[in-house]
Design a protein around this motif. Structure first.
Motif, mmCIF file in Angstrom:
data_model
loop_
_atom_site.group_PDB
_atom_site.id
_atom_site.type_symbol
_atom_site.label_atom_id
_atom_site.label_comp_id
_atom_site.label_asym_id
_atom_site.label_seq_id
_atom_site.Cartn_x
_atom_site.Cartn_y
_atom_site.Cartn_z
ATOM 1 N N GLY A 394 32.730 37.205 41.857
ATOM 2 C CA GLY A 394 32.305 35.585 42.071
ATOM 3 C C GLY A 394 33.557 34.830 42.448
ATOM 4 O O GLY A 394 34.213 35.282 43.406
ATOM 5 N N ASN A 395 33.909 33.737 41.818
ATOM 6 C CA ASN A 395 35.118 32.994 42.359
ATOM 7 C C ASN A 395 36.323 33.562 41.305
ATOM 8 O O ASN A 395 37.383 32.658 41.583
ATOM 9 C CB ASN A 395 34.934 31.684 41.849
ATOM 10 C CG ASN A 395 35.537 30.763 42.688
ATOM 11 O OD1 ASN A 395 35.946 30.876 43.963
ATOM 12 N ND2 ASN A 395 35.636 29.350 42.310
ATOM 13 N N TRP A 396 36.320 34.719 40.983
ATOM 14 C CA TRP A 396 37.681 35.066 40.194
ATOM 15 C C TRP A 396 38.232 36.250 40.998
ATOM 16 O O TRP A 396 37.419 37.347 41.479
ATOM 17 C CB TRP A 396 36.796 35.625 38.995
ATOM 18 C CG TRP A 396 36.700 34.686 37.945
ATOM 19 C CD1 TRP A 396 35.533 33.792 37.710
ATOM 20 C CD2 TRP A 396 37.724 34.132 36.983
ATOM 21 N NE1 TRP A 396 35.786 32.770 36.585
ATOM 22 C CE2 TRP A 396 37.216 32.880 36.176
ATOM 23 C CE3 TRP A 396 39.158 34.300 36.591
ATOM 24 C CZ2 TRP A 396 37.870 32.363 35.331
ATOM 25 C CZ3 TRP A 396 39.725 33.872 35.554
ATOM 26 C CH2 TRP A 396 39.145 32.706 34.909
ATOM 27 N N HIS A 397 39.457 36.413 40.891
ATOM 28 C CA HIS A 397 40.623 37.303 41.369
ATOM 29 C C HIS A 397 41.039 38.016 40.037
ATOM 30 O O HIS A 397 41.715 37.458 39.286
ATOM 31 C CB HIS A 397 41.232 36.701 42.239
ATOM 32 C CG HIS A 397 42.425 37.929 42.762
ATOM 33 N ND1 HIS A 397 41.711 38.834 43.786
ATOM 34 C CD2 HIS A 397 43.431 38.211 42.808
ATOM 35 C CE1 HIS A 397 42.729 39.767 44.095
ATOM 36 N NE2 HIS A 397 43.869 39.337 43.502
ATOM 37 N N PHE A 398 40.893 39.271 40.069
ATOM 38 C CA PHE A 398 41.396 39.929 38.569
ATOM 39 C C PHE A 398 42.283 41.000 38.943
ATOM 40 O O PHE A 398 42.251 41.788 39.991
ATOM 41 C CB PHE A 398 40.056 40.744 37.801
ATOM 42 C CG PHE A 398 39.335 39.806 37.203
ATOM 43 C CD1 PHE A 398 39.408 39.706 35.888
ATOM 44 C CD2 PHE A 398 38.153 39.510 37.879
ATOM 45 C CE1 PHE A 398 38.166 38.985 35.375
ATOM 46 C CE2 PHE A 398 36.926 38.665 37.383
ATOM 47 C CZ PHE A 398 37.080 38.440 35.978
ATOM 48 N N VAL A 399 43.416 40.853 38.290
ATOM 49 C CA VAL A 399 44.640 41.801 38.549
ATOM 50 C C VAL A 399 44.798 42.593 37.519
ATOM 51 O O VAL A 399 45.245 42.154 36.462
ATOM 52 C CB VAL A 399 45.799 40.761 38.950
ATOM 53 C CG1 VAL A 399 46.965 42.061 39.531
ATOM 54 C CG2 VAL A 399 45.449 40.098 40.244
ATOM 55 N N ALA A 400 45.012 43.894 37.633
ATOM 56 C CA ALA A 400 45.305 44.840 36.703
ATOM 57 C C ALA A 400 46.460 45.391 37.001
ATOM 58 O O ALA A 400 46.965 45.934 37.786
ATOM 59 C CB ALA A 400 44.304 46.148 36.541
ATOM 60 N N LEU A 401 47.614 45.328 35.873
ATOM 61 C CA LEU A 401 48.996 45.555 36.122
ATOM 62 C C LEU A 401 49.465 46.974 35.202
ATOM 63 O O LEU A 401 48.732 46.958 34.007
ATOM 64 C CB LEU A 401 50.059 44.271 36.010
ATOM 65 C CG LEU A 401 49.477 43.144 36.907
ATOM 66 C CD1 LEU A 401 50.451 42.128 36.758
ATOM 67 C CD2 LEU A 401 49.768 43.770 38.426
#
Length: 550
Positions: A394-401
């Motif tokens: 959707g309108n979300w950017h997810f970052v897994a670190l």
């Protein structure tokens, strides 16, 4: 499912109908309750399709009590059917809500007598609840099943599946409840599809609602492609092949003809599909994400003290779009054989839709740094050969670190470039070691440079684990100063490992719970987010404010 391969092709020339039939909306959807008598009687049992063997039960001897279901989107409601156990409500209300906060009563009674209440109602809402105000017995409230029915997406045309183009699927009519001349039954193989040509008068967002049945207990995933752009969706079990439910997503259509294809991605094929309903989108689509860290100790459900199978049940009741883990997925050394023996027996049920991150325990594997973690999750956790990655929904950017590697410039440089490249309004990042924590480990300065990068890019949400408690912080900057333009942090390290104490309360900490196991249920909108902590007893332990993305 089909016993032989049937290859049929039909050309869709227009919608079959503009009137949607009544549909069971609630089965398998996320649910919560005001209380639960015991863990085995949680609210999910009232939405599992079983009318006699399973049930939700509230705490005994207390009024009021409630149980509610999240339908995922605002939907017209036409009927609510309550199947009571012996502990019924003498007085109760049926209420609907667009947001779970403001409620409208659509039915009231003060003369309930148990048994089955089949109620015709008029209203709409995303959330529907039974609000009990007077018990009919000295016990609590107990429902074998709460079924919510509605008429589908208002004003939206129906595209019958049997009129679509089919591959490795065929038209059938051997199960009741379909709305046209039949439904589509996939062959038990990967790659079968149903393809519609959908007409749109103007370009813009639209809701796509797939009416389906899945008589098994396992989800049957489909890859939904709209003009070639694909998203994956699970189609959970509905309890019986004659019990129909909906899965809804929002997509952008172009003016004129649009190709919508639903392709089976599992070896058992797809669910039975009845129709596709296309409706106007308000731009307010939300989706649910489950999140926790510090999960699987070396135990299984055969031990009553083993927690990670219980938190897995919480995830199952949420039916989330995907699952986030904030490290320390498997104790003590995260060896592959331990992942297989423990984590896989509980949270492994969601492996294909899990977006994990590594913790310090993943680094202890005698076979090598994060070796078991990498072997177990494979490209799910290392999609580009690295243990850090990003994705959009959707309108979300997810970052897994990977906070085990925060001292290495490669990940830091990648993060800067990744954030510079995204055009999404909302940004969430997650990793293991928290910059801020009131628990035994306390604040971890290794995360400060990453926080600064995220803050400079106006990120919205950070999720961490490591300390085994629940905590939420108000918006703040990397120097622990309250800041309305700052980042909200959630510490969710209560996925199953032994709890830690609260030792030194940090600035801007708004809620802390120690010894409470559970899962964070995130509700993500196009420009907002909020969450609840759901305990292993099915009860809501904390509810956050609703935040607007920067």
């Amino acid at each position: 499912m089909l016993l032989s391969l049937v290859l049929l092709a039909g050309l869709l020339v227009g919608p079959a109908s503009a009137t949607a039939a009544e549909t069971l909306l609630s089965q398998g959807k996320p649910s919560t309750a005001s209380s639960t008598e015991e863990a085995s009687l949680g609210p999910a049992a009232a939405f599992d399709g079983d009318l006699s063997a399973t049930r939700w039960a509230s705490a005994e001897g207390h009024d009021p009590e409630w149980i509610q279901v999240d339908l995922g989107t605002v939907t017209p409601i036409s009927r609510v059917k309550l199947t009571w156990e012996a502990a019924y409500a003498r007085a109760y209300q049926i209420q609907t809500s667009p947001d779970g906060v403001t409620w409208t009563t659509v039915h009231t009674t003060t003369s309930g007598d148990g048994g089955t209440d089949d109620l015709t109602v008029t209203g709409e809402g995303r959330f529907v609840r039974m609000y009990g105000t007077a018990r009919g017995t000295s016990y609590g409230y107990s429902l074998h099943e709460m079924q919510v029915y509605g008429g589908g997406t208002p004003g939206g045309p129906d595209y019958q599946a049997e009129n679509a183009t089919l591959s490795q699927a065929g038209v059938a009519a051997n199960h009741a409840g379909y709305t046209g001349t039949g439904f589509v039954d996939y062959v038990n193989t990967v790659g079968g599809y149903v393809e519609w040509t959908v007409q749109a008068a103007t370009a813009g967002p639209a809701t796509l609602t797939f009416r389906y049945a899945n008589g098994t207990t396992a989800a049957r995933p489909l890859a939904i492609a709209v003009n070639g752009a694909t998203v994956d969706r699970d189609f959970p079990g509905t309890g019986a092949w004659a019990t129909w439910s909906d899965v809804t997503l929002t997509a952008t259509l172009k003016a004129g003809a649009n190709i919508v294809r639903a392709t089976a991605t599992g070896a058992t094929g797809g669910p039975n599909l009845d129709k596709l309903t296309v409706g106007a989108s308000s731009g307010g689509e939300t989706f649910v994400v489950a999140a926790a860290g510090d999960i699987a100790e070396q135990c299984t459900a055969s031990s009553s003290s083993c927690v990670h199978p219980k938190t897995a049940n919480v995830v199952r009741s949420m039916n989330p779009e995907f699952v986030i883990t904030m490290g320390d997925n498997q104790y003590d050394d995260a060896r592959l054989q331990d992942f297989t023996a423990y984590y896989d027996k509980s949270w492994g049920a969601f492996k294909n839709k899990t977006r994990p991150s590594a913790g310090n325990h993943e680094s202890y594997d005698p076979a090598g740094f994060e070796a078991g973690y990498k072997s177990y999750f494979g490209p799910i956790a290392f999609p580009n050969g690295k243990s850090y990655y990003s994705y959009d929904r959707g309108n979300w950017h997810f970052v897994a670190l990977d906070s085990n590697l925060f001292d290495q410039s490669a990940q830091i440089n990648w993060l800067k470039a990744d954030l510079a490249a995204t055009d999404k309004r909302c940004v969430a990042a997650y990793w293991h070691h928290p910059l801020f924590s009131s628990g035994e480990h306390g604040n971890d300065p290794v995360s400060r440079p990453v926080w600064q990068i995220l803050y400079d890019r106006r990120a919205d949400l950070v999720l961490n684990g490591h300390d085994h408690h629940y905590e939420r912080f108000g918006p703040q900057n990397p120097n622990a100063q309250a800041d309305p333009n700052g980042i909200v942090e959630v510490l969710g390290g209560m996925g199953g490992a032994s709890p830690y104490n609260i030792e030194n309360v940090q600035p801007n900490s708004q809620k802390r719970l120690s010894g409470t196991f559970g899962v964070v249920k995130l509700t993500m909108g196009d420009s907002t987010f909020s969450w609840q902590l759901i305990g292993v007893d099915g009860q809501v332990k904390d509810t956050s404010p609703t935040y607007t993305c920067h």
